[in-house]
Design an enzyme around this catalytic site. Structure first.
Site, PDB file in Angstrom:
ATOM      1  N   SER A  23       1.060  -1.126  -0.038  1.00  0.00           N
ATOM      2  CA  SER A  23      -0.052  -0.058  -0.203  1.00  0.00           C
ATOM      3  C   SER A  23       0.827   1.219  -0.240  1.00  0.00           C
ATOM      4  O   SER A  23       1.978   1.187   0.682  1.00  0.00           O
ATOM      5  CB  SER A  23      -0.756  -0.069   1.181  1.00  0.00           C
ATOM      6  OG  SER A  23      -1.981   0.759   0.967  1.00  0.00           O
ATOM      7  N   PRO A  24       0.513   2.048  -0.552  1.00  0.00           N
ATOM      8  CA  PRO A  24       1.099   3.520  -0.759  1.00  0.00           C
ATOM      9  C   PRO A  24       1.311   4.134   0.690  1.00  0.00           C
ATOM     10  O   PRO A  24       0.311   4.205   1.507  1.00  0.00           O
ATOM     11  CB  PRO A  24       0.297   4.616  -1.659  1.00  0.00           C
ATOM     12  CG  PRO A  24      -1.117   4.060  -1.662  1.00  0.00           C
ATOM     13  CD  PRO A  24      -0.848   2.383  -1.503  1.00  0.00           C
ATOM     14  N   CYS A  26       3.539   7.004   2.985  1.00  0.00           N
ATOM     15  CA  CYS A  26       4.526   8.226   3.162  1.00  0.00           C
ATOM     16  C   CYS A  26       5.638   7.916   3.976  1.00  0.00           C
ATOM     17  O   CYS A  26       5.294   7.331   4.946  1.00  0.00           O
ATOM     18  CB  CYS A  26       3.688   9.547   3.685  1.00  0.00           C
ATOM     19  SG  CYS A  26       2.511  10.055   2.709  1.00  0.00           S
ATOM     20  N   ALA A  60       2.392   8.516  -1.529  1.00  0.00           N
ATOM     21  CA  ALA A  60       1.721   9.621  -2.373  1.00  0.00           C
ATOM     22  C   ALA A  60       2.785  10.558  -2.666  1.00  0.00           C
ATOM     23  O   ALA A  60       3.495  11.027  -1.885  1.00  0.00           O
ATOM     24  CB  ALA A  60       0.567  10.530  -1.361  1.00  0.00           C
ATOM     25  N   TYR A 186      -8.171  14.223   0.545  1.00  0.00           N
ATOM     26  CA  TYR A 186      -6.892  14.966  -0.089  1.00  0.00           C
ATOM     27  C   TYR A 186      -7.716  15.609  -1.493  1.00  0.00           C
ATOM     28  O   TYR A 186      -8.933  15.358  -1.433  1.00  0.00           O
ATOM     29  CB  TYR A 186      -5.788  14.241  -0.565  1.00  0.00           C
ATOM     30  CG  TYR A 186      -5.230  13.877   0.619  1.00  0.00           C
ATOM     31  CD1 TYR A 186      -4.520  14.632   1.584  1.00  0.00           C
ATOM     32  CD2 TYR A 186      -5.023  12.427   0.988  1.00  0.00           C
ATOM     33  CE1 TYR A 186      -3.709  14.470   2.817  1.00  0.00           C
ATOM     34  CE2 TYR A 186      -4.359  12.125   2.186  1.00  0.00           C
ATOM     35  CZ  TYR A 186      -3.742  12.886   3.031  1.00  0.00           C
ATOM     36  OH  TYR A 186      -3.079  12.537   4.425  1.00  0.00           O
ATOM     37  N   ARG A 234      -7.525   5.483  -6.460  1.00  0.00           N
ATOM     38  CA  ARG A 234      -8.174   5.223  -4.999  1.00  0.00           C
ATOM     39  C   ARG A 234      -8.864   5.932  -4.406  1.00  0.00           C
ATOM     40  O   ARG A 234      -8.862   7.323  -4.779  1.00  0.00           O
ATOM     41  CB  ARG A 234      -6.679   5.071  -4.171  1.00  0.00           C
ATOM     42  CG  ARG A 234      -7.177   5.039  -2.499  1.00  0.00           C
ATOM     43  CD  ARG A 234      -5.830   4.926  -1.422  1.00  0.00           C
ATOM     44  NE  ARG A 234      -5.392   3.682  -1.584  1.00  0.00           N
ATOM     45  CZ  ARG A 234      -4.734   2.871  -0.360  1.00  0.00           C
ATOM     46  NH1 ARG A 234      -4.234   3.739   0.525  1.00  0.00           N
ATOM     47  NH2 ARG A 234      -4.418   1.722  -0.416  1.00  0.00           N
ATOM     48  N   GLY A 335      -0.666  -2.568   4.097  1.00  0.00           N
ATOM     49  CA  GLY A 335       0.139  -1.392   4.558  1.00  0.00           C
ATOM     50  C   GLY A 335       0.889  -1.552   5.519  1.00  0.00           C
ATOM     51  O   GLY A 335       2.007  -2.338   5.298  1.00  0.00           O
ATOM     52  N   ARG A 336       0.505  -1.331   6.712  1.00  0.00           N
ATOM     53  CA  ARG A 336       1.296  -1.418   8.212  1.00  0.00           C
ATOM     54  C   ARG A 336       1.900  -2.834   8.056  1.00  0.00           C
ATOM     55  O   ARG A 336       2.908  -2.940   8.678  1.00  0.00           O
ATOM     56  CB  ARG A 336       0.562  -1.068   9.261  1.00  0.00           C
ATOM     57  CG  ARG A 336       0.083   0.435   9.484  1.00  0.00           C
ATOM     58  CD  ARG A 336      -0.771   0.822  10.406  1.00  0.00           C
ATOM     59  NE  ARG A 336      -2.178   0.109   9.587  1.00  0.00           N
ATOM     60  CZ  ARG A 336      -3.252   0.238  10.402  1.00  0.00           C
ATOM     61  NH1 ARG A 336      -3.335   0.860  11.445  1.00  0.00           N
ATOM     62  NH2 ARG A 336      -4.308   0.012   9.721  1.00  0.00           N
TER      63      ARG A 336
HETATM   64  C1  FNR Z   1      -0.628   5.378   5.120  1.00  0.00           C
HETATM   65  N1  FNR Z   1      -1.793   5.358   4.169  1.00  0.00           N
HETATM   66  C2  FNR Z   1      -1.589   6.247   2.837  1.00  0.00           C
HETATM   67  N2  FNR Z   1      -2.548   6.010   2.054  1.00  0.00           N
HETATM   68  C3  FNR Z   1      -2.440   6.319   0.574  1.00  0.00           C
HETATM   69  O1  FNR Z   1      -3.258   6.383  -0.010  1.00  0.00           O
HETATM   70  N3  FNR Z   1      -1.151   7.352   0.304  1.00  0.00           N
HETATM   71  C4  FNR Z   1      -0.206   7.459   1.302  1.00  0.00           C
HETATM   72  O2  FNR Z   1       0.918   8.090   1.063  1.00  0.00           O
HETATM   73  C5  FNR Z   1      -0.499   6.838   2.589  1.00  0.00           C
HETATM   74  N4  FNR Z   1       0.500   6.903   3.472  1.00  0.00           N
HETATM   75  C6  FNR Z   1       0.451   6.420   4.725  1.00  0.00           C
HETATM   76  C7  FNR Z   1       1.504   6.484   5.537  1.00  0.00           C
HETATM   77  C8  FNR Z   1       1.592   5.346   6.868  1.00  0.00           C
HETATM   78  C9  FNR Z   1       2.856   5.459   7.551  1.00  0.00           C
HETATM   79  C10 FNR Z   1       0.666   4.567   6.785  1.00  0.00           C
HETATM   80  C11 FNR Z   1       0.560   3.574   7.930  1.00  0.00           C
HETATM   81  C12 FNR Z   1      -0.461   4.685   6.335  1.00  0.00           C
HETATM   82  C13 FNR Z   1      -2.760   4.542   4.161  1.00  0.00           C
HETATM   83  C14 FNR Z   1      -2.316   3.180   4.145  1.00  0.00           C
HETATM   84  O3  FNR Z   1      -2.044   3.243   2.485  1.00  0.00           O
HETATM   85  C15 FNR Z   1      -3.302   2.206   4.125  1.00  0.00           C
HETATM   86  O4  FNR Z   1      -4.675   2.366   3.269  1.00  0.00           O
HETATM   87  C16 FNR Z   1      -3.887   2.122   5.538  1.00  0.00           C
HETATM   88  O5  FNR Z   1      -2.537   1.991   6.382  1.00  0.00           O
HETATM   89  C17 FNR Z   1      -4.755   0.656   5.928  1.00  0.00           C
HETATM   90  O6  FNR Z   1      -4.195  -0.291   5.693  1.00  0.00           O
HETATM   91  P1  FNR Z   1      -3.348  -1.354   6.870  1.00  0.00           P
HETATM   92  O7  FNR Z   1      -2.125  -0.454   7.138  1.00  0.00           O
HETATM   93  O8  FNR Z   1      -4.262  -1.397   7.616  1.00  0.00           O
HETATM   94  O9  FNR Z   1      -2.868  -2.489   5.834  1.00  0.00           O
END
Ligand code: FNR
Length: 370
Positions: A23-24, A26, A60, A186, A234, A335-336
């Protein structure tokens, strides 16, 4: 035969080796607030590709400087940015993964400090800037937000063009999948949602007017993004604001049909982020999965034409595998758990008895990575 986590997926003319996507996320790690990728970005993407994920997506990535969430966010607004990303895409591809980029503009949620520095909104004097949005109403932080300006038609032209230019550069940098970020409160989500879009021109008001600008951006990106390369979008399927007029799953279904007609291959279905009053049902396992399923079931687009990516609380191989097996989603977006375990896919292969489906890098073979 039933598809599972290790069944490849061909979108346009690009084949994903499995159904796991990073997952994207930051990283807030550009050194000089210049949006240029650093060694940190390389390692973040490279190690997850070594870990076997089928798609490795960047954080992102801002299409213009005003669109950064924090001053340390990644950007792709010049050729220098393209050059800084080339090494990562090449390495990701060498590992057998597909390099992907999320193209983004943070709208009125731009200009905040990075999380480990408090995450507060930054005034122009503190390194922040004036943000742009459909409205001139700033995001309702507890602290004072930097000023927000309602976008003029000229701003809309500029941002639409910035997305298209960013897509062109992303292609030059070697990315094979682009994702337009229209979620999490956003800029593009701010246009979709009646909570933030209070415009009275052609870009605000009824559903058709609110989706106009996001759809124009998607079309502008699709025009420059080659047909053989997949395009993702997304969305936040719901604003999670049942007490007021807001963006709902029904509107997401209608929007899904429209982006599918515009040539989008996969809808990455997330939720929330538009307003601090949102009522998140729970952050437990797979907490957002049901929304992807509802959008898929409600949408007239044929499933083979618009695939669904599920994200939110996917932490185990069994959970990711069952999503695909039960056709609740085509792609498990993790993601995490990828921050905790860069080798999520290799470990999933072992746990699910599918070691033959993945390649452990020979350099690590003797370490028994499983
Ligand atoms: C994110 N998330 C996020 N989503 C996105 O669309 N673009 C981004 O740049 C980010 N940045 C980001 C940074 C960090 C540190 C986290 C933890 C989350 C949200 C992420 O992509 C995801 O949608 C959520 O974290 C839920 O998925 P998980 O973590 O439960 O698998």
């Amino acid at each position: 035969m039933t598809d599972d986590l290790f069944t490849s997926l061909t979108l346009s003319e690009t084949t994903l080796p499995n159904r796991v996507m990073v997952s994207p996320m930051c990283q807030y790690s550009c050194d000089d607030r210049d949006g240029l990728a650093t060694d940190w970005h390389f390692q973040h993407l490279a190690s997850r590709a070594v870990g076997g994920a089928g798609v490795v997506m960047t954080e992102a990535t801002a299409v213009e400087p005003r669109g950064r969430i924090s001053p340390e966010d990644l950007g792709i607004w010049s050729e220098e940015h393209t050059d800084a990303l080339e090494g990562s895409t090449e390495f990701v591809r060498e590992q057998g993964s597909v390099p992907a980029i999320q193209l983004a503009h943070a709208g009125r949620k731009a200009a905040t400090a990075r999380p480990w520095e408090g995450g507060d909104p930054l005034q122009p004097d503190d390194g922040g800037w004036e943000t742009v949005a459909p409205t001139d109403e700033p995001y309702p932080y507890e602290e004072d937000a930097p000023p927000t300006r309602a976008m003029t038609e000229a701003d809309l032209d500029d941002v639409r063009e910035s997305f298209a230019d960013a897509a062109r550069r992303a292609l030059d940098a070697g990315f094979e999948i682009a994702e337009v970020h229209a979620a999490h409160g956003y800029l593009l989500h701010e246009f979709l949602s009646p909570v933030t879009n209070t415009r009275e021109d052609d870009y605000g008001g009824d559903f058709e007017s609110r989706i106009r600008f996001p759809l124009e951006v998607v079309e502008a990106v699709r025009e420059v993004w080659p047909a053989e390369n997949p395009l993702f979008v997304r969305i936040s399927a719901t604003d999670w604001l049942p007490d007021r007029e807001s963006w709902t799953v029904d509107q997401s279904i209608r929007f899904a049909e429209r982006v599918s007609e515009a040539g989008v291959d996969l809808l990455d279905v997330s939720c929330g982020g538009i307003h601090p009053d949102q009522q998140v049902p729970s952050g437990g396992p797979g907490y957002q999965i049901r929304y992807g399923r509802r959008v898929r079931e409600g949408c007239d687009a044929a499933p083979e034409e618009l695939q669904i990516g599920a994200v939110g609380g996917i932490t185990t191989p069994e959970q990711a595998d069952s999503l695909v097996r039960n056709s609740r989603a085509d792609l498990a977006i993790v993601g995490r758990e990828h921050l905790r375990d860069p080798y999520f896919t290799l470990h999933a292969a072992q746990k699910l008895g599918r070691e033959d489906e993945v390649d452990v890098p020979p350099q690590y073979y003797r370490a028994n990575i499983y």
